[in-house]
Design a protein around this motif. Structure first.
Motif, PDB file in Angstrom:
ATOM      1  N   ILE A  85       0.842  -1.197   0.000  1.00 57.96           N
ATOM      2  CA  ILE A  85       0.000   0.000   0.000  1.00 57.96           C
ATOM      3  C   ILE A  85       0.878   1.249   0.000  1.00 57.96           C
ATOM      4  O   ILE A  85       1.888   1.308   0.712  1.00 57.96           O
ATOM      5  CB  ILE A  85      -0.914   0.022   1.247  1.00 57.96           C
ATOM      6  CG1 ILE A  85      -1.985  -1.068   1.170  1.00 57.96           C
ATOM      7  CG2 ILE A  85      -1.580   1.390   1.430  1.00 57.96           C
ATOM      8  CD1 ILE A  85      -2.775  -1.241   2.457  1.00 57.96           C
ATOM      9  N   ILE A  86       0.482   2.239  -0.780  1.00 56.72           N
ATOM     10  CA  ILE A  86       1.020   3.589  -0.660  1.00 56.72           C
ATOM     11  C   ILE A  86      -0.143   4.516  -0.338  1.00 56.72           C
ATOM     12  O   ILE A  86      -1.204   4.452  -0.970  1.00 56.72           O
ATOM     13  CB  ILE A  86       1.719   4.051  -1.948  1.00 56.72           C
ATOM     14  CG1 ILE A  86       3.031   3.283  -2.166  1.00 56.72           C
ATOM     15  CG2 ILE A  86       2.013   5.561  -1.900  1.00 56.72           C
ATOM     16  CD1 ILE A  86       3.732   3.613  -3.471  1.00 56.72           C
ATOM     17  N   VAL A  87       0.037   5.373   0.657  1.00 54.69           N
ATOM     18  CA  VAL A  87      -0.960   6.393   1.003  1.00 54.69           C
ATOM     19  C   VAL A  87      -0.623   7.658   0.227  1.00 54.69           C
ATOM     20  O   VAL A  87       0.414   8.281   0.460  1.00 54.69           O
ATOM     21  CB  VAL A  87      -0.965   6.693   2.511  1.00 54.69           C
ATOM     22  CG1 VAL A  87      -1.974   7.797   2.829  1.00 54.69           C
ATOM     23  CG2 VAL A  87      -1.283   5.435   3.313  1.00 54.69           C
ATOM     24  N   LYS A 112       3.289  -3.999   3.997  1.00 56.75           N
ATOM     25  CA  LYS A 112       4.444  -3.174   3.622  1.00 56.75           C
ATOM     26  C   LYS A 112       3.909  -1.906   2.957  1.00 56.75           C
ATOM     27  O   LYS A 112       3.183  -2.001   1.973  1.00 56.75           O
ATOM     28  CB  LYS A 112       5.355  -3.934   2.662  1.00 56.75           C
ATOM     29  CG  LYS A 112       6.006  -5.176   3.272  1.00 56.75           C
ATOM     30  CD  LYS A 112       6.786  -5.963   2.236  1.00 56.75           C
ATOM     31  CE  LYS A 112       5.855  -6.544   1.181  1.00 56.75           C
ATOM     32  NZ  LYS A 112       6.583  -7.376   0.186  1.00 56.75           N
ATOM     33  N   TRP A 113       4.285  -0.751   3.498  1.00 54.16           N
ATOM     34  CA  TRP A 113       3.627   0.463   3.041  1.00 54.16           C
ATOM     35  C   TRP A 113       4.589   1.631   2.896  1.00 54.16           C
ATOM     36  O   TRP A 113       5.709   1.617   3.390  1.00 54.16           O
ATOM     37  CB  TRP A 113       2.481   0.840   3.973  1.00 54.16           C
ATOM     38  CG  TRP A 113       2.875   1.064   5.406  1.00 54.16           C
ATOM     39  CD1 TRP A 113       3.153   0.114   6.353  1.00 54.16           C
ATOM     40  CD2 TRP A 113       3.020   2.327   6.069  1.00 54.16           C
ATOM     41  NE1 TRP A 113       3.457   0.694   7.560  1.00 54.16           N
ATOM     42  CE2 TRP A 113       3.385   2.054   7.421  1.00 54.16           C
ATOM     43  CE3 TRP A 113       2.866   3.647   5.670  1.00 54.16           C
ATOM     44  CZ2 TRP A 113       3.595   3.058   8.357  1.00 54.16           C
ATOM     45  CZ3 TRP A 113       3.078   4.661   6.604  1.00 54.16           C
ATOM     46  CH2 TRP A 113       3.438   4.361   7.933  1.00 54.16           C
ATOM     47  N   GLY A 114       4.119   2.644   2.174  1.00 52.47           N
ATOM     48  CA  GLY A 114       4.865   3.874   1.977  1.00 52.47           C
ATOM     49  C   GLY A 114       3.907   5.040   1.884  1.00 52.47           C
ATOM     50  O   GLY A 114       2.685   4.875   1.978  1.00 52.47           O
ATOM     51  N   GLY A 172      -0.456  -1.981  10.017  1.00 55.15           N
ATOM     52  CA  GLY A 172       0.630  -2.506   9.200  1.00 55.15           C
ATOM     53  C   GLY A 172       1.371  -3.617   9.903  1.00 55.15           C
ATOM     54  O   GLY A 172       1.737  -4.635   9.296  1.00 55.15           O
ATOM     55  N   GLN A 173       1.572  -3.446  11.209  1.00 56.97           N
ATOM     56  CA  GLN A 173       2.250  -4.467  11.993  1.00 56.97           C
ATOM     57  C   GLN A 173       1.360  -5.693  12.178  1.00 56.97           C
ATOM     58  O   GLN A 173       1.808  -6.836  12.005  1.00 56.97           O
ATOM     59  CB  GLN A 173       2.607  -3.876  13.360  1.00 56.97           C
ATOM     60  CG  GLN A 173       3.842  -4.479  13.986  1.00 56.97           C
ATOM     61  CD  GLN A 173       4.318  -3.646  15.180  1.00 56.97           C
ATOM     62  OE1 GLN A 173       3.523  -3.006  15.877  1.00 56.97           O
ATOM     63  NE2 GLN A 173       5.612  -3.651  15.426  1.00 56.97           N
ATOM     64  N   GLU A 174       0.100  -5.472  12.504  1.00 59.03           N
ATOM     65  CA  GLU A 174      -0.817  -6.579  12.761  1.00 59.03           C
ATOM     66  C   GLU A 174      -1.056  -7.443  11.524  1.00 59.03           C
ATOM     67  O   GLU A 174      -1.142  -8.663  11.608  1.00 59.03           O
ATOM     68  CB  GLU A 174      -2.165  -6.045  13.255  1.00 59.03           C
ATOM     69  CG  GLU A 174      -2.131  -5.508  14.678  1.00 59.03           C
ATOM     70  CD  GLU A 174      -3.501  -5.046  15.134  1.00 59.03           C
ATOM     71  OE1 GLU A 174      -4.498  -5.308  14.428  1.00 59.03           O
ATOM     72  OE2 GLU A 174      -3.578  -4.423  16.206  1.00 59.03           O
ATOM     73  N   TYR A 175      -1.183  -6.789  10.363  1.00 52.05           N
ATOM     74  CA  TYR A 175      -1.528  -7.513   9.144  1.00 52.05           C
ATOM     75  C   TYR A 175      -0.333  -7.745   8.219  1.00 52.05           C
ATOM     76  O   TYR A 175      -0.490  -8.298   7.136  1.00 52.05           O
ATOM     77  CB  TYR A 175      -2.619  -6.750   8.380  1.00 52.05           C
ATOM     78  CG  TYR A 175      -3.966  -6.786   9.061  1.00 52.05           C
ATOM     79  CD1 TYR A 175      -4.902  -7.765   8.752  1.00 52.05           C
ATOM     80  CD2 TYR A 175      -4.302  -5.845  10.039  1.00 52.05           C
ATOM     81  CE1 TYR A 175      -6.131  -7.805   9.372  1.00 52.05           C
ATOM     82  CE2 TYR A 175      -5.533  -5.875  10.666  1.00 52.05           C
ATOM     83  CZ  TYR A 175      -6.443  -6.856  10.339  1.00 52.05           C
ATOM     84  OH  TYR A 175      -7.668  -6.897  10.968  1.00 52.05           O
ATOM     85  N   VAL A 178       0.951  -2.319  -4.887  1.00 55.59           N
ATOM     86  CA  VAL A 178      -0.136  -3.181  -5.366  1.00 55.59           C
ATOM     87  C   VAL A 178      -1.458  -2.438  -5.259  1.00 55.59           C
ATOM     88  O   VAL A 178      -2.336  -2.558  -6.122  1.00 55.59           O
ATOM     89  CB  VAL A 178      -0.186  -4.492  -4.559  1.00 55.59           C
ATOM     90  CG1 VAL A 178      -1.330  -5.389  -5.062  1.00 55.59           C
ATOM     91  CG2 VAL A 178       1.138  -5.228  -4.640  1.00 55.59           C
ATOM     92  N   ALA A 179      -1.608  -1.633  -4.192  1.00 53.14           N
ATOM     93  CA  ALA A 179      -2.837  -0.855  -3.996  1.00 53.14           C
ATOM     94  C   ALA A 179      -2.488   0.555  -3.533  1.00 53.14           C
ATOM     95  O   ALA A 179      -1.599   0.737  -2.698  1.00 53.14           O
ATOM     96  CB  ALA A 179      -3.743  -1.524  -2.962  1.00 53.14           C
TER      97      ALA A 179
END
Length: 426
Positions: free
Chosen positions: A7-9, A34-36, A28-31, A84-85
């Motif tokens: 995911i990118i916000v 990997k994000w930016g 992010g930690q629970e699921y 990816v999203a």
């Protein structure tokens, strides 16, 4: 960067974007996400990450950052290609949403947002559904409060009702349980989106004639809207028609069920309930002022420049304080009527009036922002993990159609949403 992020916000330095970033620290930690983050100003991204790191006691200053601007097509494509999203928090979507959707479809990235603007959502479905489907990309709007609650609450009742549902009425209630009763309850961005949606309301009819050229059959008995202001025996509150997009979004989902799954569409009406007649009259007055003032460019500028004044203190550029947010409770009551027997032919109207009633409720805290960003992130996560349970191979969908067969409702229940059956006569 060789491996894509989950995911990118985008719009991470805005009000909703910052809330999404804070929520991703936990989710992010629970699921294992990997994000930016992305925005048009790198220094603001750096500052935002440092401020949130200090606030939350978790260092997120090293997460990937991408600079992109809605006025720069190539920058959007480059940014979107790394995920990816894409979680799009950059509104009003009428002005800033379409370039992001186009870029995501072009590079094969799913796009999820919190738009509550019918013109934007329906235009995206009309213009990009086929292309998104061909590319295997899901474009899903309204993935926050309150439309996602309405959609999933309706889906929940459809699953629990043992016969044939004819209609559902929804009643939204908000209450602040904290000590801070004064101060803004809405951020300016929500106010701005509402202004432009109302200004351009005349676009909807010709847009819908193109989007849905075939009229639905005449389903009876008709669910007529209740009077403009009424005391509801269902929630024992004074009520007004809900001015948001819940009904239009739900009706798009019901049409999808009818056309693609041969299910009789459920008729929908939506209301908002208040604790007193005085509060109801106050909100009605704000609505009248708002409706009159959007009609000219001069008075629209007044609404945009002085939101605090013309909303009677409800709206500000800073949005609600954190204390007020976390102490705000919402519940949405669903009143369904139908029959014990389900007809095989979805076009067949039963000869007798509805005799079965079900009442359910969905409730939680911090509706406008905390719940919204949790729902937004979990919606994106659901697309990542459960696309096989979603319609087609991609496309532009309302959230009810998109997530009806996924575990999104269960994930939201794990993260603060309570859903219960209040009564059931069938």
């Amino acid at each position: 960067m060789d491996e894509k992020l989950d995911i990118i916000v985008f719009g991470a330095t805005g009000f909703t974007g910052r809330q999404a970033v804070e929520t991703l620290i936990k989710l992010g930690q629970e699921y294992g996400i990997k994000w930016g983050v992305s925005g048009r100003n790198e220094s603001k991204l750096v500052t935002m990450l440092k401020e949130i790191s200090d606030k939350r006691g978790t260092d997120i200053t090293k997460i990937p950052k991408f600079v992109a601007d809605v006025g720069d097509e190539k920058s959007l494509e480059e940014m979107a290609s790394h995920a990816v999203a894409l979680v799009n928090c950059c509104g009003p979507y009428r002005f800033y949403g379409e370039p992001v959707v186009k870029a995501c479809i072009k590079v094969g990235t799913h796009q999820i947002d919190v738009s509550g603007e019918p013109q934007f959502m329906e235009t995206m479905q009309l213009n990009y559904h086929k292309e998104a489907e061909e590319k295997g990309v899901y474009i899903i709007s309204a993935c926050g409060f309150d439309s996602l609650v309405a959609e999933l609450g309706i889906i929940h009742m459809m699953a629990e009702f043992k016969g044939q549902l004819n209609s559902i009425e929804t009643y939204l209630q908000l209450k602040n349980e904290g000590n801070e009763r004064k101060g803004a309850g809405l951020h300016f961005g929500t106010w701005e989106s509402a202004i432009y949606s109302l200004v351009h309301a005349d676009e909807l009819r010709p847009l819908r004639e193109k989007l849905f050229p075939k009229r639905l059959p005449n389903f009876t008995p008709k669910l007529r809207p209740r009077s403009l202001m009424h005391k509801s025996s269902i929630v024992n509150k004074w009520c007004l028609p809900f001015p948001g997009s819940d009904r239009s979004i739900a009706l798009r989902t019901q049409r999808y069920f009818y056309e693609q799954e041969k299910k009789r569409p459920v008729q929908i009406q939506t209301y908002i309930a208040f604790g007193s007649l005085f509060a109801t009259l106050t909100v009605a007055l704000i609505g009248i002022i708002f409706g009159i003032m959007v009609k000219t460019s001069f008075t629209r500028r007044l609404l945009l420049n002085f939101p605090w004044l013309f909303s009677f203190g409800l709206v500000s550029h800073e949005g609600p304080s954190e204390e007020k947010r976390v102490n705000t409770v919402f519940d949405m009551t669903f009143y369904g009527q139908g029959w014990a027997e389900k007809k095989e032919n979805p076009d067949e109207n039963p000869s007798d009036p509805p005799s079965q009633v079900m009442i359910t409720k969905a409730s939680g805290y911090d509706p406008g922002y905390g719940f919204t960003v949790t729902a937004l992130i979990l919606s994106a996560f659901t697309v990542l993990k459960e696309s096989s349970n979603m319609p087609g191979n991609g496309g532009v969908y309302p959230p009810g159609a998109a997530f009806a067969k996924t575990s999104l409702l269960e994930e939201l229940k794990k993260n603060g949403l309570k859903v219960e059956i209040i009564s059931n006569s069938n």
